[in-house]
Design a protein around this motif. Structure first.
Motif, PDB file in Angstrom:
ATOM      1  N   ALA A   1     -45.975  12.746 -32.416  1.00 25.92           N
ATOM      2  CA  ALA A   1     -44.608  13.270 -32.366  1.00 25.92           C
ATOM      3  C   ALA A   1     -44.569  14.767 -32.089  1.00 25.92           C
ATOM      4  N   PHE A   2     -45.631  15.472 -32.449  1.00 23.29           N
ATOM      5  CA  PHE A   2     -45.610  16.931 -32.302  1.00 23.29           C
ATOM      6  C   PHE A   2     -46.587  17.441 -31.235  1.00 23.29           C
TER       7      PHE A   2
ATOM      8  N   GLY B   1     -44.407  10.404 -26.825  1.00 21.75           N
ATOM      9  CA  GLY B   1     -43.997  11.450 -27.775  1.00 21.75           C
ATOM     10  C   GLY B   1     -42.681  11.107 -28.465  1.00 21.75           C
ATOM     11  N   PRO B   2     -41.587  10.976 -27.694  1.00 18.20           N
ATOM     12  CA  PRO B   2     -40.302  10.619 -28.304  1.00 18.20           C
ATOM     13  C   PRO B   2     -40.339   9.269 -29.016  1.00 18.20           C
ATOM     14  N   LEU B   3     -41.069   8.321 -28.434  1.00 18.99           N
ATOM     15  CA  LEU B   3     -41.151   6.987 -29.033  1.00 18.99           C
ATOM     16  C   LEU B   3     -41.738   7.070 -30.443  1.00 18.99           C
ATOM     17  N   MET B   4     -42.849   7.795 -30.576  1.00 22.08           N
ATOM     18  CA  MET B   4     -43.508   7.898 -31.878  1.00 22.08           C
ATOM     19  C   MET B   4     -42.683   8.749 -32.847  1.00 22.08           C
ATOM     20  N   ALA B   5     -42.045   9.796 -32.314  1.00 22.96           N
ATOM     21  CA  ALA B   5     -41.212  10.634 -33.177  1.00 22.96           C
ATOM     22  C   ALA B   5     -40.087   9.800 -33.781  1.00 22.96           C
TER      23      ALA B   5
ATOM     24  N   LEU C   1     -38.903  15.739 -30.396  1.00 23.39           N
ATOM     25  CA  LEU C   1     -37.789  15.547 -31.329  1.00 23.39           C
ATOM     26  C   LEU C   1     -36.473  15.918 -30.664  1.00 23.39           C
ATOM     27  N   ARG C   2     -36.507  17.039 -29.934  1.00 20.66           N
ATOM     28  CA  ARG C   2     -35.304  17.477 -29.233  1.00 20.66           C
ATOM     29  C   ARG C   2     -34.867  16.400 -28.245  1.00 20.66           C
TER      30      ARG C   2
END
Lengths: 305, 313
Positions: free
Chosen positions: A59-60, A270-274, A85-86
Motif C-alpha cells: 500500500a505504501f 498498490g491501490p488494490l492492497m491499500a 491511498l490518494r
C-alpha cells in the motif's frame, strides 16, 4: 496442582540442596521448550498474517519499487508514498463502497435485534423444552450457505423490485444473522436468573417492565456481541453481494474491491492492497472482540458442556 | 342482567380479555418467536423449494418461469465433464484442507494453550484469516501468487530453488492452482478450528491429566489415551463446521482463479454461479447448487445426533 508440576523446575534451577544441580540437562529444558513453542507460534503467525503484511507494505510502495523484480519486495528500496491511498479515495468509488457497507451493516444490526431479541428471550423463558429444540433448529439455518440459495433468491429479490440496490442485501442478510443471534441471545438470557425478573414482578412491574428494567440491562454484553457479529457478518458477506448488486456505485466493499478496483485486465496492486487492508483491519478487530462468544455459540451447539 | 352489563361495556371487556391473553405465556411465548422464525423460514424455506422447482424447469434470466422438464437438467449435468470435475474438486479441496487443518490446528492450539504472556497478540495474528472479510483477504493471496511478482517466487529465487528470472506461475498451472486453492482454504479455516480446539483444551478436566502424569504416562500415551478421547466431541464439531464452510465456499476460488485454468479449480458453488448468474441459466445453476445439499444434510444430522448424545450423557 501447579506447584506440583513446577517442583522439578525449581529443583533443577536451585539444585538438590547440596550445591549441585539435580540434572544438568533439566536446567535448559523449560527454555528449550519455550523456544520451540515460540518458533511454532511464530511460524504460524507468519503464515496467517502474511497476506495482510504484504498488503500493508504494498500500500505504501512506489510503483517503480513494486514492479522491479530485482528489488527486495519486503524492503522500501525507494521512499514510501501515499500516492496509492490518494488514488483510492480520489479516483475510485471506495468511499461509496465503505458508506454502502456501513449502511447495510447498521440496518442489518437493527433488523437482527428487532427479530432476535424477542425470539431469544422467549426461547429461553416461555417455551420450556421446546425452546431448546427450536433454538437448535434455527441455529442450523445459520449453516445453510448462500451458495445454495443465491439463484432462487436472485429471483425473489428481483420480484420484490430490490434488484441492484443495497436493500436487497438488507433484506437477505438477516437470514444469516438472525439464526445465530437468536441462538446466542437465548444462551445469554438463560444465564440470567429468572428469579430476578420474578422479584421485579412482585415489586409491581409488568412483565414488559421487568424485562426492560431488570433483564435487558444484564443482557447488554450479549446484545453488543450480537450487534458486532451482525455488522461484521454483513461486511464480510461476498456471494449475495456479488449476485444481487451490479452497479459499481452501489456495491459493498467486499465486492467492490475485488470486482471493480481492477481496470479492465490491469491490476493496480498498490491501490488494490491499500483498499483491501484499510477495509479488512477494522472488521477484523471488531470481530476479534466477539470471537470467543462466537466460538462458545458453536461449541454449545455441538452440545459440549 | 349479566349480559346487559357486558353489552354496555363491550370495550372494557375486550380490553380485559385481551390483557389476560397477552399475559398468558402460552400466547406471548410463540408470539415473540414468530417474527424471527417467519422471516428466516420464508427467506430460506421458500427459496429452497423454489430452487428445487427451478431445477425441474428450463428457466433462464430471459424466460424466468420456463417450462417443466422433469429431471432433464440433472441428467445433463451429471454427463457434463466440467460438472464432474467440479464435483471431484469440491470433495478433494474439502477433504484435503480439512485433514491439514485438523493436524495443524492441533499443533497450534497446543502451543497457544501452553502460552500465557503475549498470547493475545499471537492470537490476533493467527485469527486474522477468519475475522477479516474473506474476499479482501484472498486478494492478498492473489498478489502473493502473482505470475510475475510473486513474493513466494522471489523467496525461492533467493534460496536458489528457482533460477533467476524464473516464475512458478502458481495460478497458471492446473496442479499448482489446485494446491494454491487448498493452501488458501487451509489458511482460511485454520483459525476457526484452532479456537474451537483451544476452547476444548481449556475445558479439559485438569485432575484427569494430572492423574495420567502421576501414573507416568508419556506424552504420546497421554495424547492418545486421555486428551484425544476427551477432545473428540469438540474435534468433531470443528470438522463438521469446517467441512460445511469449505464445501460451500465460493469466494476463494472466485477471487483466485475463477475456476481456471481449464476448469481445474472449478467447484460446485462457483460453477453454479457462472452458469446460473453469469450465464443466466437459472435452472442449471439451481440444479448444480442443489448438489451441495446432501452433504449439508448429512452434516446437520450428525450434528443433531452429537447434540442428543451429549444430552443423554
Amino acid at each position: 496442582m501447579r506447584t506440583q508440576t513446577a517442583a522439578p523446575d525449581v529443583r533443577a534451577r536451585w539444585g538438590d540442596g547440596h550445591g549441585r544441580p539435580v540434572h544438568t540437562g533439566r536446567r535448559w529444558r523449560p527454555l528449550v521448550r519455550a523456544a520451540g513453542r515460540w518458533s511454532v507460534l511464530g511460524a504460524f503467525a507468519v503464515f496467517t498474517a502474511l497476506p495482510f503484511a504484504w498488503m500493508l507494505i504494498t500500500a505504501f510502495k512506489r510503483n517503480s519499487d513494486l514492479y522491479n523484480p530485482a528489488h527486495n519486495p519486503f524492503w522500501f528500496n525507494e521512499p514510501p508514498t501515499l500516492e496509492h491511498l490518494r488514488y483510492v479515495f480520489h479516483n475510485t468509488m471506495y468511499a461509496h463502497w465503505i458508506a454502502n457497507t456501513a449502511m447495510v451493516g447498521v440496518a442489518v444490526v437493527i433488523l437482527t435485534l428487532l427479530l432476535a431479541l424477542p425470539a431469544g428471550y422467549s426461547l429461553s423463558r416461555f417455551l420450556g423444552a421446546w425452546g431448546g429444540r427450536l433454538g437448535i433448529s434455527i441455529f442450523l439455518v445459520y449453516l445453510v450457505p448462500p451458495t445454495l440459495l443465491f439463484i432462487p433468491l436472485a429471483r425473489v429479490v428481483s420480484e420484490l423490485g430490490l434488484q441492484n440496490t443495497v436493500w436487497a442485501l438488507i433484506v437477505v442478510y438477516p437470514t444469516i444473522t438472525v439464526p445465530f443471534a437468536t441462538w446466542l441471545l437465548m444462551g445469554f438470557f438463560k444465564s440470567i436468573p429468572r428469579e430476578l425478573e420474578e422479584q421485579a414482578l412482585v415489586d409491581g412491574y409488568s412483565r414488559l417492565g421487568a424485562f426492560l428494567r431488570v433483564t435487558l440491562p444484564l443482557a447488554v454484553p450479549g446484545i453488543v456481541a450480537v450487534m458486532i457479529f451482525s455488522f461484521t457478518i454483513s461486511a464480510q458477506e461476498f456471494v449475495y453481494a456479488l449476485t444481487f448488486v451490479t452497479s459499481t456505485a452501489r456495491k459493498t466493499v467486499s465486492v467492490g474491491v475485488p470486482a471493480d478496483m481492477v481496470r479492465g485486465d490491469i491490476f493496480d496492486w498498490g491501490p488494490l492492497m491499500a483498499s483491501a487492508f484499510l477495509a479488512s483491519v477494522p472488521v477484523a478487530v471488531l470481530y476479534y472482540f466477539v470471537l470467543d462468544k462466537f466460538v462458545s455459540g458453536f461449541t454449545t451447539a455441538g452440545a459440549i458442556r | 342482567m349479566k349480559s346487559t352489563v357486558a353489552a354496555t361495556r363491550p370495550l372494557a371487556r375486550v380490553v380485559a380479555h385481551g390483557r389476560r391473553w397477552v399475559g398468558r405465556e402460552a400466547v406471548v411465548g410463540p408470539a415473540l418467536v414468530l417474527p424471527a422464525f417467519l422471516y428466516v423460514g420464508l427467506l430460506v424455506g421458500f427459496p429452497f423449494l423454489y430452487a428445487i422447482y427451478l431445477s425441474l424447469t428450463d428457466a433462464t434470466t430471459g424466460n424466468p418461469y420456463g417450462a417443466f422438464v422433469g429431471l432433464q437438467n440433472y441428467v445433463e449435468i451429471v454427463q457434463d465433464r466440467v460438472f464432474r470435475q467440479a464435483l471431484r474438486n469440491t470433495f478433494v479441496f474439502t477433504i484435503t484442507a480439512q485433514v491439514a487443518v485438523i493436524v495443524l490446528a492441533n499443533v497450534l492450539a497446543r502451543a497457544l494453550h501452553a502460552t500465557q504472556r503475549g498470547r493475545g497478540v499471537v492470537l490476533f495474528l493467527v485469527l486474522l484469516p477468519w475475522v477479516a472479510p474473506v474476499s479482501l483477504a484472498t486478494i492478498g493471496w492473489l498478489w502473493i501468487l502473482h505470475a510475475r511478482f510473486s513474493i513466494v517466487d522471489w523467496m525461492l529465487r533467493q534460496v536458489g530453488l528457482l533460477p533467476p528470472h524464473a516464475n512458478m506461475f502458481w495460478l497458471g498451472r492446473p496442479d499448482l492452482a489446485m494446491a494454491s486453492v487448498i493452501v488458501v482454504h487451509v489458511w482460511r479455516m485454520l483459525p476457526f478450528a484452532t479456537v474451537v480446539l483451544l476452547a476444548g483444551l481449556s475445558s479439559l478436566p485438569r485432575d484427569l491429566l494430572d492423574q495420567a502424569l502421576v501414573d507416568g504416562a508419556g506424552f504420546w500415551r497421554r495424547l492418545a489415551h486421555v486428551q484425544l478421547p476427551l477432545l473428540l466431541p469438540i474435534l468433531v464439531v470443528a470438522v463438521l463446521f469446517g467441512t460445511i464452510f469449505t464445501f460451500t465456499d465460493m469466494a476463494v476460488v472466485y477471487v483466485l482463479t475463477r475456476g481456471g485454468p481449464f476448469e481445474s479449480t472449478q467447484v460446485l458453488s462457483s460453477l453454479a454461479f457462472f452458469k446460473g448468474i453469469v450465464g443466466g441459466n437459472l435452472s442449471v445453476g439451481a440444479s448444480i447448487s442443489l448438489f451441495l445439499f446432501p452433504v449439508l444434510f448429512v452434516t446437520a444430522v450428525l450434528m443433531l445426533r452429537l447434540a442428543r448424545r451429549a444430552e443423554v450423557a
